[in-house]
Motif scaffolding. Sequence first.
Motif, PDB file in Angstrom:
ATOM      1  N   MET A   1      -8.625   8.301   0.059  1.00 48.35           N
ATOM      2  CA  MET A   1      -8.257   8.648   1.430  1.00 48.35           C
ATOM      3  C   MET A   1      -9.073   9.889   1.809  1.00 48.35           C
ATOM      4  O   MET A   1      -9.809   9.898   2.791  1.00 48.35           O
ATOM      5  CB  MET A   1      -6.754   8.928   1.492  1.00 48.35           C
ATOM      6  CG  MET A   1      -6.206   9.247   2.855  1.00 48.35           C
ATOM      7  SD  MET A   1      -4.469   9.833   2.830  1.00 48.35           S
ATOM      8  CE  MET A   1      -3.645   8.592   1.850  1.00 48.35           C
TER       9      MET A   1
ATOM     10  N   TRP B   1      -5.251   6.055  -1.496  1.00 48.48           N
ATOM     11  CA  TRP B   1      -4.397   4.899  -1.268  1.00 48.48           C
ATOM     12  C   TRP B   1      -4.357   4.077  -2.544  1.00 48.48           C
ATOM     13  O   TRP B   1      -5.373   3.943  -3.233  1.00 48.48           O
ATOM     14  CB  TRP B   1      -4.952   4.007  -0.154  1.00 48.48           C
ATOM     15  CG  TRP B   1      -5.018   4.624   1.198  1.00 48.48           C
ATOM     16  CD1 TRP B   1      -6.156   4.948   1.894  1.00 48.48           C
ATOM     17  CD2 TRP B   1      -3.924   4.953   2.046  1.00 48.48           C
ATOM     18  NE1 TRP B   1      -5.830   5.480   3.106  1.00 48.48           N
ATOM     19  CE2 TRP B   1      -4.461   5.490   3.233  1.00 48.48           C
ATOM     20  CE3 TRP B   1      -2.535   4.855   1.912  1.00 48.48           C
ATOM     21  CZ2 TRP B   1      -3.666   5.923   4.292  1.00 48.48           C
ATOM     22  CZ3 TRP B   1      -1.738   5.289   2.961  1.00 48.48           C
ATOM     23  CH2 TRP B   1      -2.299   5.805   4.134  1.00 48.48           C
TER      24      TRP B   1
ATOM     25  N   THR C   1       4.328   4.650   4.095  1.00 47.47           N
ATOM     26  CA  THR C   1       3.607   4.481   2.826  1.00 47.47           C
ATOM     27  C   THR C   1       3.906   5.651   1.890  1.00 47.47           C
ATOM     28  O   THR C   1       3.216   5.842   0.892  1.00 47.47           O
ATOM     29  CB  THR C   1       2.090   4.394   3.076  1.00 47.47           C
ATOM     30  OG1 THR C   1       1.666   5.535   3.834  1.00 47.47           O
ATOM     31  CG2 THR C   1       1.740   3.119   3.841  1.00 47.47           C
TER      32      THR C   1
ATOM     33  N   GLU D   1       0.747   5.864  -0.799  1.00 44.56           N
ATOM     34  CA  GLU D   1      -0.062   7.058  -0.927  1.00 44.56           C
ATOM     35  C   GLU D   1       0.106   7.675  -2.312  1.00 44.56           C
ATOM     36  O   GLU D   1       1.162   7.561  -2.922  1.00 44.56           O
ATOM     37  CB  GLU D   1       0.370   8.108   0.104  1.00 44.56           C
ATOM     38  CG  GLU D   1       0.398   7.627   1.525  1.00 44.56           C
ATOM     39  CD  GLU D   1       1.088   8.618   2.460  1.00 44.56           C
ATOM     40  OE1 GLU D   1       0.993   9.849   2.207  1.00 44.56           O
ATOM     41  OE2 GLU D   1       1.720   8.167   3.431  1.00 44.56           O
TER      42      GLU D   1
ATOM     43  N   ARG E   1       0.854  -1.190   0.000  1.00 44.87           N
ATOM     44  CA  ARG E   1       0.000   0.000   0.000  1.00 44.87           C
ATOM     45  C   ARG E   1       0.889   1.240   0.000  1.00 44.87           C
ATOM     46  O   ARG E   1       1.906   1.290   0.696  1.00 44.87           O
ATOM     47  CB  ARG E   1      -0.899   0.012   1.244  1.00 44.87           C
ATOM     48  CG  ARG E   1      -1.840   1.208   1.334  1.00 44.87           C
ATOM     49  CD  ARG E   1      -2.708   1.146   2.583  1.00 44.87           C
ATOM     50  NE  ARG E   1      -1.964   1.445   3.786  1.00 44.87           N
ATOM     51  CZ  ARG E   1      -2.430   2.147   4.815  1.00 44.87           C
ATOM     52  NH1 ARG E   1      -3.670   2.624   4.781  1.00 44.87           N
ATOM     53  NH2 ARG E   1      -1.697   2.363   5.888  1.00 44.87           N
TER      54      ARG E   1
END
Length: 427
Positions: A264, A270, A305, A163, A161
């Motif tokens: 998000m 995400w 992330t 961003e 995962r």
Amino acid sequence: MLSKENNDLLTRTGPGTPIGRLMRSFWTPAMTERELPPADEPPVRLRLLGEALVVFRDSQGRIGVMDEHCPHRGASLFFGRNEEGGIRCVYHGWKFDVNGQCMELPTEPAGSPMCAKMRARAYPSRVAGGVLWVYMGEGEAPPLPDFEWLGLPSSHVYVSRWEQDCNYAQAMEGELDSAHVGFLHRLVKRNDEDDQKLTGRFFTNDTAPVWKVLPTPSGFMACNGRRVDAERRYWRLNQFLLPFYTMIPPHPNDAQLVRMWVPMTDERCWVLCATFRPDRPLGEDELAAWINGDNSHRRVVPGTTLPTERLDNDYLIDRALQKTHSFTGIAGVRAQDAMVAETAGPIADRTREHLGSSDRAVVAMRRALIDAASACAERGVRPEGSTAPHLYRVRATQTVLPHDLDPEQSDELMATARPREVSPVAK
């Protein structure tokens, strides 16, 4: 182009919005299983569909996903104490179990009926396929989608995962836009190994593919064909599955993959990627490459992330490399895709676009989401895919066909790309 009204509809996902309501009728992939905190350890924050949440495991290992803000006076439960079967707000000591039920109200008189009536907003959650899934909708939760990887042993699957600093829709559009591959991901000088790859020379030799969009009950197949020679065409069938899933065909002998583009907030999302092999455990070399972000997955700052190549460092562009090797000078396909999505702004102004025939799959994705959201908001109609898990048992695929053969006429292609009826995996 889209009208401002439709652009707002497409990109707003908070509570009460049409797209937000649509997405909440499905289970939402929220984080990887390895990111979950251990039992009785501090909670972690989670931002999902515009909502601020906390995630924790209680003393028995049960998972709680709830509103970050205590229902008493709004203090953050991220700073709470995870102890003895629940999370306790440090402001006044109010304590809640994983279902949001109040367990203790130490600031109220003994025997007060308030405790039994008090609840924090909590959401059902499940772990499957190395992913934490959260149901944020109304009523009884539907079945989990029957993705192929959810029923595989953990040794066959890797999920990560990261961003992305833009709205989910514009991040996801790049995955369906195969026309860009011949430019954005091009090598200035190809070698023999590059030419051997099925996607290498076909994408650069024919940069204007023909398109066919084939609707499915859960989304559509984006079929794009490139000329190989006078008698053959290379067809690539990408999958879009409501509300935010995409599949692209792997190179021959590579692992299958599914990507999830999960809001998000309205301006950030995400990206979760599941790569898997149905027939055997993952190899050490390919697993190491995914963990390092060499392919399929994104390279991130260790322990976070946060991508390594990102907007605030100009994606570490190398202008010398751009002249001699890489069309962009940016290392990694995932970083290249992020660059073009994020530099359009947190929410792209689609009223200024000038679309062409190569944008057919992007237009189809927008229309599928807007139509499904409108039906959900105006008539309360749930998309078929939210209650028919087998519709997600599909793959993206590719092949070379005779020039005059439509991909829909290929039984081999359709056997892979159409939903397959299978026994549902244990949920």
